[in-house]
Design a protein around this motif. Structure first.
Motif, PDB file in Angstrom:
ATOM      1  N   GLN A  28     -31.212   6.902 -54.279  1.00  0.00           N
ATOM      2  CA  GLN A  28     -32.027   7.630 -53.679  1.00  0.00           C
ATOM      3  C   GLN A  28     -31.061   8.810 -53.213  1.00  0.00           C
TER       4      GLN A  28
ATOM      5  N   SER B 269     -36.048  10.660 -52.871  1.00  0.00           N
ATOM      6  CA  SER B 269     -36.961   9.337 -52.032  1.00  0.00           C
ATOM      7  C   SER B 269     -38.056   8.931 -52.682  1.00  0.00           C
ATOM      8  N   THR B 270     -38.147   7.416 -52.675  1.00  0.00           N
ATOM      9  CA  THR B 270     -39.475   6.885 -53.843  1.00  0.00           C
ATOM     10  C   THR B 270     -41.143   7.044 -52.852  1.00  0.00           C
TER      11      THR B 270
ATOM     12  N   ARG C  60     -35.293   8.916 -46.709  1.00  0.00           N
ATOM     13  CA  ARG C  60     -35.388   8.913 -45.815  1.00  0.00           C
ATOM     14  C   ARG C  60     -35.474   7.818 -45.116  1.00  0.00           C
ATOM     15  N   GLY C  61     -35.127   8.483 -43.269  1.00  0.00           N
ATOM     16  CA  GLY C  61     -35.347   7.064 -42.893  1.00  0.00           C
ATOM     17  C   GLY C  61     -36.282   7.144 -40.688  1.00  0.00           C
ATOM     18  N   ARG C  62     -36.515   6.252 -40.447  1.00  0.00           N
ATOM     19  CA  ARG C  62     -36.829   7.365 -39.379  1.00  0.00           C
ATOM     20  C   ARG C  62     -36.488   8.104 -38.021  1.00  0.00           C
TER      21      ARG C  62
ATOM     22  N   LYS D 168     -27.193  -3.536 -38.438  1.00  0.00           N
ATOM     23  CA  LYS D 168     -28.570  -3.573 -38.999  1.00  0.00           C
ATOM     24  C   LYS D 168     -28.137  -3.547 -41.005  1.00  0.00           C
TER      25      LYS D 168
HETATM   26  C1  BTN Z   1     -34.822   3.241 -41.092  1.00  0.00           C
HETATM   27  O1  BTN Z   1     -34.895   4.488 -40.550  1.00  0.00           O
HETATM   28  O2  BTN Z   1     -34.452   2.406 -40.919  1.00  0.00           O
HETATM   29  C2  BTN Z   1     -35.657   3.318 -41.809  1.00  0.00           C
HETATM   30  C3  BTN Z   1     -35.214   3.011 -43.776  1.00  0.00           C
HETATM   31  C4  BTN Z   1     -36.671   3.398 -44.265  1.00  0.00           C
HETATM   32  C5  BTN Z   1     -35.023   3.245 -45.962  1.00  0.00           C
HETATM   33  C6  BTN Z   1     -36.644   3.398 -47.694  1.00  0.00           C
HETATM   34  S1  BTN Z   1     -36.142   3.194 -49.142  1.00  0.00           S
HETATM   35  C7  BTN Z   1     -36.880   3.457 -49.909  1.00  0.00           C
HETATM   36  C8  BTN Z   1     -37.899   4.160 -48.811  1.00  0.00           C
HETATM   37  N1  BTN Z   1     -37.773   5.507 -49.339  1.00  0.00           N
HETATM   38  C9  BTN Z   1     -37.580   6.449 -48.097  1.00  0.00           C
HETATM   39  O3  BTN Z   1     -36.547   7.217 -48.652  1.00  0.00           O
HETATM   40  N2  BTN Z   1     -37.304   5.702 -47.544  1.00  0.00           N
HETATM   41  C10 BTN Z   1     -37.992   3.920 -47.642  1.00  0.00           C
END
Ligand code: BTN
Length: 254
Positions: A49, A29-30, A53-55, A120
């Motif tokens: 990746q 994950s960045t 990770r997301g929210r 989305k």
């Molecule tokens: C969401 O759930 O809508 C947020 C997504 C965010 C994804 C980005 S990709 C770059 C950065 N690294 C991650 O692991 N997540 C964010």
């Protein structure tokens, strides 16, 4: 390292950017990477990746070679007065950059999801270090991704390519995002509430629409009524009570 990609041009495109820029072939994950070893202003972009990770603890699908996974680390000198608006305003910056790149008709679904016609195509994840004023801004954008039955994305989605019928150069897009975002972060502390509310309204997808809100403790339906001074979503419930949410999943009821 993997084979050359359009992302390899990013360093050159950002040669005037005063902080470090790291382009990786793959990483878990960045955001995680920058949280652990980044410094102020540093940018990390990956071609893929493996544990995006997301929210709200979700996974962000991050296949190789097609999308943008970009993180930028920023240290504010002091915590900005409207800090709770930061993730919303990052979404606005992304929406405006995309508009200048020829994308039209997109909107932001509170708090920071980028949508086009109910689908989305981008999301933002802010994570702080142990010091609250040090933040990693993570942006995930579906850029050139095409429908693939093997990609399991649990909601309707699209990509910039599907919206515009064009293939995007990810390095150019990333460079534009970094420039604009860093400019914005420089002056974020000076922005007043009226400006934030005004800018938000231009992109707000929920408007006065009928919505279903799933918060951690309960679910409710009502009418979206904009945001309060902390950037919380206001929803008028069926009993006529205005409720404020700082974190929730929201869907539009048709
Ligand atoms: C969401 O759930 O809508 C947020 C997504 C965010 C994804 C980005 S990709 C770059 C950065 N690294 C991650 O692991 N997540 C964010």
């Amino acid at each position: 390292m993997g084979s050359a990609t359009d992302l390899d041009q990013l360093g050159l495109l950002l040669k005037d950017y005063p902080y470090a820029v790291q382009v990786l072939a793959h990483i878990d994950s960045t955001n995680r990477w920058l949280l652990e070893q980044g410094s102020h202003g540093m940018v990390c972009v990956a071609d893929q990746q493996t544990a995006g990770r997301g929210r709200r603890g979700r996974v962000w699908q991050s296949p190789q070679g097609v999308n943008l996974y970009l993180s930028l680390r920023w240290h504010f000198q002091i915590q900005p007065k409207h800090y709770s608006w930061l993730s919303l305003m990052v979404a606005v910056v992304v929406a405006e950059v995309l508009q200048r790149q020829g994308v039209q008709g997109h909107q932001i679904k509170w708090p920071n999801d980028l949508y086009y016609q109910g689908k989305k195509f981008g999301g933002i994840l802010l994570q702080t270090t142990q010091r609250l004023e040090q933040v990693v801004v993570g942006i995930g954008l579906n850029v050139n991704m095409e429908a693939n039955p093997e990609e399991s994305i649990d909601q309707p989605w699209c990509s910039l390519k599907a919206i515009t019928h064009q293939t995007f150069d990810r390095a150019k897009l990333a460079a534009e995002l970094v420039r604009e975002l860093s400019r914005y972060l420089e002056r974020f502390g000076d922005l007043d509430l009226d400006t934030l509310l005004y800018v938000w309204q231009r992109w707000d997808m929920l408007g006065q629409r009928s919505v279903l809100v799933q918060a951690s403790t309960h679910t409710l339906s009502g009418i979206a009524c904009g945001l309060d001074s902390q950037g919380r979503l206001l929803v008028l419930d069926n009993n006529g009570t205005l409720q404020a949410f700082s974190s929730a999943d929201v869907s539009v009821r048709l």
